[in-house]
Design a protein around this motif. Structure first.
Motif, PDB file in Angstrom:
ATOM      1  N   VAL A 261      29.269  -1.883   7.929  1.00 32.11           N
ATOM      2  CA  VAL A 261      30.071  -3.133   8.105  1.00 32.11           C
ATOM      3  C   VAL A 261      30.956  -2.974   9.403  1.00 32.11           C
ATOM      4  N   GLU A 262      30.785  -3.887   9.996  1.00 31.42           N
ATOM      5  CA  GLU A 262      31.547  -3.761  11.391  1.00 31.42           C
ATOM      6  C   GLU A 262      32.325  -5.073  11.499  1.00 31.42           C
ATOM      7  N   ARG A 263      33.535  -4.664  12.792  1.00 28.57           N
ATOM      8  CA  ARG A 263      34.227  -5.984  12.823  1.00 28.57           C
ATOM      9  C   ARG A 263      33.757  -6.614  14.180  1.00 28.57           C
ATOM     10  N   ARG A 264      33.550  -7.554  14.241  1.00 29.57           N
ATOM     11  CA  ARG A 264      32.827  -8.307  15.441  1.00 29.57           C
ATOM     12  C   ARG A 264      33.775  -9.669  15.875  1.00 29.57           C
ATOM     13  N   PRO A 265      33.779  -9.991  16.925  1.00 30.84           N
ATOM     14  CA  PRO A 265      34.510 -10.943  17.594  1.00 30.84           C
ATOM     15  C   PRO A 265      34.020 -12.453  16.683  1.00 30.84           C
ATOM     16  N   THR A 266      34.717 -13.340  16.399  1.00 28.25           N
ATOM     17  CA  THR A 266      34.397 -14.610  16.053  1.00 28.25           C
ATOM     18  C   THR A 266      34.183 -15.524  17.084  1.00 28.25           C
ATOM     19  N   GLY A 267      34.574 -15.144  18.283  1.00 26.13           N
ATOM     20  CA  GLY A 267      34.750 -16.260  19.482  1.00 26.13           C
ATOM     21  C   GLY A 267      35.879 -16.908  19.764  1.00 26.13           C
ATOM     22  N   VAL A 268      37.040 -16.749  18.714  1.00 26.57           N
ATOM     23  CA  VAL A 268      38.057 -17.500  18.865  1.00 26.57           C
ATOM     24  C   VAL A 268      39.027 -16.456  19.820  1.00 26.57           C
ATOM     25  N   GLU A 269      39.822 -16.867  20.795  1.00 23.32           N
ATOM     26  CA  GLU A 269      40.593 -16.336  21.755  1.00 23.32           C
ATOM     27  C   GLU A 269      41.765 -16.944  22.143  1.00 23.32           C
ATOM     28  N   THR A 326      34.734  -9.320   9.810  1.00 24.51           N
ATOM     29  CA  THR A 326      33.775  -8.202   9.181  1.00 24.51           C
ATOM     30  C   THR A 326      32.506  -8.716   9.001  1.00 24.51           C
ATOM     31  N   GLU A 327      31.407  -7.917   9.211  1.00 26.73           N
ATOM     32  CA  GLU A 327      30.108  -8.433   9.271  1.00 26.73           C
ATOM     33  C   GLU A 327      29.235  -7.059   8.973  1.00 26.73           C
ATOM     34  N   THR A 328      28.131  -7.383   8.052  1.00 24.86           N
ATOM     35  CA  THR A 328      27.296  -6.377   7.549  1.00 24.86           C
ATOM     36  C   THR A 328      26.385  -6.401   8.424  1.00 24.86           C
ATOM     37  N   VAL A 329      26.031  -5.201   9.350  1.00 25.41           N
ATOM     38  CA  VAL A 329      25.114  -5.185  10.525  1.00 25.41           C
ATOM     39  C   VAL A 329      24.076  -4.173   9.925  1.00 25.41           C
ATOM     40  N   THR A 330      22.735  -4.541  10.215  1.00 26.11           N
ATOM     41  CA  THR A 330      21.628  -3.493   9.898  1.00 26.11           C
ATOM     42  C   THR A 330      21.038  -3.301  11.092  1.00 26.11           C
ATOM     43  N   LEU A 331      20.473  -2.003  11.296  1.00 27.71           N
ATOM     44  CA  LEU A 331      20.028  -1.697  12.401  1.00 27.71           C
ATOM     45  C   LEU A 331      18.611  -1.287  12.026  1.00 27.71           C
ATOM     46  N   THR A 332      17.617  -1.268  12.938  1.00 22.85           N
ATOM     47  CA  THR A 332      16.216  -0.524  12.948  1.00 22.85           C
ATOM     48  C   THR A 332      16.264   0.893  13.200  1.00 22.85           C
ATOM     49  N   ALA A 333      15.560   1.349  12.850  1.00 26.76           N
ATOM     50  CA  ALA A 333      15.369   2.885  13.089  1.00 26.76           C
ATOM     51  C   ALA A 333      15.519   3.519  14.460  1.00 26.76           C
ATOM     52  N   ASP A 334      14.775   2.551  15.438  1.00 26.13           N
ATOM     53  CA  ASP A 334      14.919   2.711  16.768  1.00 26.13           C
ATOM     54  C   ASP A 334      15.961   2.464  17.338  1.00 26.13           C
ATOM     55  N   ASP A 335      16.988   1.500  17.003  1.00 28.21           N
ATOM     56  CA  ASP A 335      18.141   1.412  17.355  1.00 28.21           C
ATOM     57  C   ASP A 335      19.140   2.404  16.937  1.00 28.21           C
ATOM     58  N   ALA A 336      18.975   2.756  15.477  1.00 25.04           N
ATOM     59  CA  ALA A 336      19.871   3.941  15.043  1.00 25.04           C
ATOM     60  C   ALA A 336      19.785   5.191  15.967  1.00 25.04           C
ATOM     61  N   GLU A 337      18.417   5.457  16.361  1.00 25.87           N
ATOM     62  CA  GLU A 337      18.165   6.622  16.870  1.00 25.87           C
ATOM     63  C   GLU A 337      18.623   6.394  18.424  1.00 25.87           C
ATOM     64  N   ALA A 338      18.633   5.379  19.180  1.00 28.53           N
ATOM     65  CA  ALA A 338      18.978   5.304  20.572  1.00 28.53           C
ATOM     66  C   ALA A 338      20.587   5.305  20.431  1.00 28.53           C
ATOM     67  N   GLU A 339      21.341   4.780  19.325  1.00 36.23           N
ATOM     68  CA  GLU A 339      22.726   4.989  19.463  1.00 36.23           C
ATOM     69  C   GLU A 339      23.204   6.573  19.031  1.00 36.23           C
TER      70      GLU A 339
END
Lengths: 396, 99
Positions: A261-269, A326-339
């Protein structure tokens, strides 16, 4: 025209060039000085002080010579000009008052002599003691400030603040690298290992080396001893100092879950600006009160400088309020490895700073929805730490 | 005794007295004192008036006569307390009898 003529004021008289002899003779006999004679074609002009204008006019009238009298010049004319435009002398007066007042304020702080203590920390500590940009330095007891600063922290052994115009120059002398205060009268010290490793090199400045290259050392073990055995069987103490270089194994580990779960900008500034002059802050746009739990606050502060780079005690602060959700983020295995590898690279940089990377090995795996990357580094670095001890009596 | 002769007699007595006391004569007898600085400036103190003024000739009334200054680009720069300051390219300074 001299200063006296400027203060008194003067006017220009213009008459026929043919009358020059008569005019000069009459003015000479009347004791009226003429200056700045200029001949242009068939006319001659001279300057006469304001106090002599009436007398000169009478003299010329008695001679029957016509003369053109110009406008008043000098200080009286300037005063008349200012009387008609009171804003100008008022502005000059306010400027003089401001220069006088602002000359008693600290406009800038320059720090010299610090190598490991950040300038921001020194400035912050001084601010806590009531000295900073915008302070009335004429009211500051600098001797007390020096004493209070040294007593309030443990990084600086000596500090001096003096004013160079409106710039406060701060000179510091830092404590020794390992934090010791240096009073060695009743204090000895050993250099011990801060972590385990294999000794590569021991550089002794004071004391006696207790280990050699190739020895394995554990945290807390003495590498350079401050206890020196005498030839007659007793011992004496020293304040050991030196460097202990060892190759140190450094295990690292990074775990990246595939779902999080990540906090992501909604675009409102929303953006607000404020101006800070010395210590006073002036809001230029609306006041936004936001919940820090759902908004990120980004402050950007810029200092205004003159074209030649001289900083002014004026800052422009821009605050951006960015709404997040808040937003639930799902990574692929490749993305997780790169991170994971990116984080591992950062950890490697941090662990090898100040040392030399000798070996590295990494192993990654995906298990239970978590990408795990393990690494083992061998780093050559200085591990000596000074450990003081009190000296009571010399023992034999 | 005519006035001119009377003035000459007083001047001669005054000059003799100054000579006896070994002091400058103008301290005893009022007279015109000319100070020439190089060939660019002449200051005449104790003048009686300006009789002629032109770029090539300036005539001043002096004590007992006239002073004629000839040159090029002559100009009266200042006159205060009876002293006239003439500047320019001075070619000659001539003392003459008053008309």
């Amino acid at each position: 025209m001299g200063i006296r003529s400027y203060l008194a004021g003067w006017r220009e008289f213009t008459f026929a060039r043919a009358s020059r002899t008569a005019v000069f003779d009459a003015m000479f006999r009347a004791g009226i000085p003429l200056r700045h004679e200029r001949t242009r074609g068939e006319t001659t002009s001279v300057r006469i002080r304001e106090e002599d204008v009436r007398g000169a006019s009478l003299v010329l009238a008695s001679l029957g010579i016509e003369a053109e009298i110009g406008e008043r010049h000098g200080l009286p004319a300037a005063l008349a000009f200012c009387r008609e435009r009171p804003g100008i002398p008022l502005g000059l007066l306010l400027l003089a008052v401001w220069l006088r007042y602002s000359g008693g304020l600290v406009w800038d702080i320059r720090i010299e002599g610090n190598t490991k203590t950040p300038e921001a920390a020194i400035v912050s500590q001084l601010a806590d003691l009531g000295f900073g940009i915008g302070t009335h330095w004429r009211e500051t007891d600098f001797d007390q400030l020096h004493a209070d600063y040294v007593a309030a922290q443990n990084d600086i052994a000596w500090l001096s603040v003096y004013m160079d115009g409106t710039v406060a120059r701060v000179q510091v002398r830092e404590l020794w690298a390992d934090g010791a205060r240096g009073d060695r009268t009743h204090t000895g010290a050993n250099v011990v290992a801060g972590e385990c490793g294999v000794i590569e090199e021991v550089n002794v400045f004071e004391g006696t080396a207790a280990v050699r290259a190739g020895d394995v050392i554990r945290p807390g073990e003495v590498a350079i001893s401050g206890v020196i055995e005498k030839k007659d069987g007793g011992f004496r103490w020293e304040y050991a100092a030196g460097e202990v270089w060892a190759s140190v194994p450094v295990p690292l580990s990074v775990e990246i879950p595939l779902e999080r779960v990540e906090r992501r900008p909604t675009g409102v500034e929303k953006t607000s600006f404020s101006l800070k002059i010395f210590k006073k802050s002036i809001k230029l746009s609306g006041n936004y009160g936001f919940d820090p739990a759902t908004y990120d606050k980004i402050d950007t502060i810029g200092r205004i400088c003159l074209p030649d780079g001289t900083p002014l005690p004026v800052w422009v602060e821009k605050t951006v309020w960015r709404e997040t959700g808040t937003e639930t983020v799902t990574l692929t295995a490749d993305d997780a490895e790169a991170e994971a590898r990116a984080q591992m690279r950062q950890l490697v940089r941090e662990e090898t700073e100040g040392g030399v990377l000798l070996e590295k090995s990494f192993r990654g795996s995906l298990r239970d929805g978590v990408w795990r990357l393990d690494g083992l580094l061998t780093v050559s670095r200085q591990i000596g730490v000074t450990r003081e001890f009190a000296v009571e009596d010399e023992k034999s | 005794m005519p006035e001119k002769q009377e003035r000459r007699r007083r001047r001669t007595l005054g000059e003799a007295l100054a000579s006896l006391l070994e002091i400058p004569p103008d301290a005893v007898v009022p007279m015109t004192v000319c100070t020439v600085r190089g060939r660019r400036e002449i200051e005449a103190a104790g003048c009686g008036g300006i009789l002629e003024y032109g770029p090539e000739r300036v005539t001043l009334a002096a004590d007992g006569g006239v002073i004629v200054i000839e040159g090029r680009g002559l100009g009266i720069e200042d006159f205060t307390d009876g002293a006239v300051l003439v500047r320019g390219e001075i070619c000659s300074v001539t003392f003459g009898e008053e008309a």
